[in-house]
Design an enzyme around this catalytic site. Sequence first.
Site, PDB file in Angstrom:
ATOM      1  N   LEU B  35       0.824  -1.209   0.000  1.00 31.36           N
ATOM      2  CA  LEU B  35       0.000   0.000   0.000  1.00 31.36           C
ATOM      3  C   LEU B  35       0.857   1.258   0.000  1.00 31.36           C
ATOM      4  O   LEU B  35       0.439   2.305  -0.464  1.00 31.36           O
ATOM      5  CB  LEU B  35      -0.920   0.009   1.229  1.00 31.36           C
ATOM      6  CG  LEU B  35      -1.953  -1.125   1.325  1.00 31.36           C
ATOM      7  CD1 LEU B  35      -2.649  -1.086   2.678  1.00 31.36           C
ATOM      8  CD2 LEU B  35      -2.977  -1.021   0.203  1.00 31.36           C
ATOM      9  N   GLY B  36       2.049   1.161   0.547  1.00 31.44           N
ATOM     10  CA  GLY B  36       2.912   2.337   0.575  1.00 31.44           C
ATOM     11  C   GLY B  36       4.185   2.042   1.341  1.00 31.44           C
ATOM     12  O   GLY B  36       4.283   1.047   2.051  1.00 31.44           O
ATOM     13  N   ALA B  39       9.752   6.332   5.453  1.00 32.57           N
ATOM     14  CA  ALA B  39      11.064   6.332   6.102  1.00 32.57           C
ATOM     15  C   ALA B  39      11.206   5.128   7.035  1.00 32.57           C
ATOM     16  O   ALA B  39      12.272   4.546   7.163  1.00 32.57           O
ATOM     17  CB  ALA B  39      11.264   7.618   6.882  1.00 32.57           C
ATOM     18  N   GLY B  41       9.827   1.624   7.207  1.00 31.41           N
ATOM     19  CA  GLY B  41       9.126   0.443   6.747  1.00 31.41           C
ATOM     20  C   GLY B  41       8.067   0.646   5.679  1.00 31.41           C
ATOM     21  O   GLY B  41       7.926   1.726   5.117  1.00 31.41           O
ATOM     22  N   ASP B 148       2.501  15.415  13.140  1.00 30.68           N
ATOM     23  CA  ASP B 148       2.728  15.367  11.692  1.00 30.68           C
ATOM     24  C   ASP B 148       1.403  15.355  10.921  1.00 30.68           C
ATOM     25  O   ASP B 148       1.139  14.452  10.139  1.00 30.68           O
ATOM     26  CB  ASP B 148       3.562  14.131  11.361  1.00 30.68           C
ATOM     27  CG  ASP B 148       4.248  14.235  10.008  1.00 30.68           C
ATOM     28  OD1 ASP B 148       4.216  15.318   9.408  1.00 30.68           O
ATOM     29  OD2 ASP B 148       4.802  13.233   9.555  1.00 30.68           O
TER      30      ASP B 148
END
Lengths: 246, 307
Positions: B35-36, B39, B41, B148
């Site tokens: 899925l993506g 930085a 994993g 974030d």
Amino acid sequence: MRKGTLKQILLLTDGCSNKGEDPALAAAVAYEQGIAVNVIGILEDEQTEQPEGLKEVEDIALSGGGVSQLVYPEVLSQTVQMVTKQAMTQTLQGFVNKELKQILGSEGSMEELEPEKRGEIMEAVEDMGETCDLEVLVLVDTSASMSNKLPTVKEALIDLSISLNARIGRNRFSIYSFPGKRKDIQKVLDWSPKLDDISSVFPKLTSGGITPTGPAIREAMYQFGKKSLLRSLRNDDERGIEETGY
Amino acid sequence: MMMNEASKKQATDLKPGTQITGKWHGKRYLIKKKLGAGAIGAVYLSEAGGQPAALKISEKGTSMTVEVNVLKSLGKVQGNRLGPYLLDVDDWVSPSGEAYSFYVMEYLQGKSLASFLQSRGSEWTGVFMLQLLEDLEKLHQSGWVFGDLKTDNLLVVDAPPRLRWVDVGGTTKIGRAIKEYTEFYDRGYWGMGSRKAEPSYDLFAFVMVFLHVSHGKRFEKGVNPERTLFKKLDEAKTLVPYREPLKKALQGRYHSSLIMKQEIAAAINHTRSRRTARQNKHKSPVLLEMGGISALGAVYYLISLLF
């Protein structure tokens, strides 16, 4: 309980050393004195491959118990604060692992614990990272090839100060550049809690092609030494006075 | 060093069909697709017992532990689902002997904020603002700051459309230093405040999320960052109704998401009623009706907010 102070040297360079002792050796010596050495290798914008000279960056950090990273100037700010924080965690975790080994025997390390317990320990490590005092000596390579990168370096250091001063623990920064005029390193900013005012003091370029990274690290190490020696003397005094009271 | 690089590649490069068995809890997961990757994993769609789940795996054990701690503490926020639901935490040793940490979360399926607003209309902006502020209020009340906050970390799940948080790795205890941030959304970068975790830090990033979506891209800070921000806010057509509260948030003048939410809600109603008044002047029955419907909608929405 008296909280400890973490000590770091942050080396910013763009290439390989060419004078004096092996920088990895100097870093190893610093590490033995409880000072972690972090290295950031700044790449040229057009550099795509990892150049041979920057292999040294990784070696120094490995011997110095620190963190290394190669970056392009645009992302320097984020990298500098990230590397500094990572190195803090790494050092603290090193302490924790040492303790675990004493408790659990040679098998003891965080990886050998089940995830739940690991979580609790990591929380403690984070707490320490937030509250401990930190001393960072920034060592800036100002040899000729760095000239166009220095404004970015200045920005990144101000940014580092913003990040670290948001912590609960106290910070002290100092900046040295190398090569110095007559010595291996040149003091730019003496130990101070903030880096906001560095615009006025940021170094004028020293021209010339020498990069004495090794001697610079060793000299930087002594800057901690001088100060902590003073402090330990002072602490001894205090203790002495206390003891006479009993 | 070569070994290290090879293993890094593997964590972010698991083949579909790979079977992952937990070292401690023994649960099995079948990797379906990536899925993506970031930085720390990579995230895979996985399947356990026929159920889909998102599985994040990395060789950076400590960073993963920190993320899991955050997910766990968010789970403790009573009666709320602020982040994705944490299902399992474990280690995996690959057939070639490398050790990885992984955790399994509920699999959220949805659209990015930008693509949702593009397809369903920018009128939804206000609703998502209120949803996001509501969640932020709950988070702040329980002693945390998102940190974030950025478009990449948000997802609109459907039926009914709801803005959800997908990555809560930057969540920081109030009063500490922000753990993780992205420059564009960070008020320290813009010279608009410190990196201390406090509600106003998130509210600044909140505005940047909507500036990003509204302009379709991030922008440079320029010589005078503060002026750039206000200029970009004035230029954002879809943000006109909320300009005043957003400006206040950029300046760090809100110390609570609740107050900001109330002012955004007031701004929404203000534009709706103004629109209705303008339409009344036209005396067009169709427009009148439409105005009525939107006013009714606003009233319903307010009522739903109250309960």
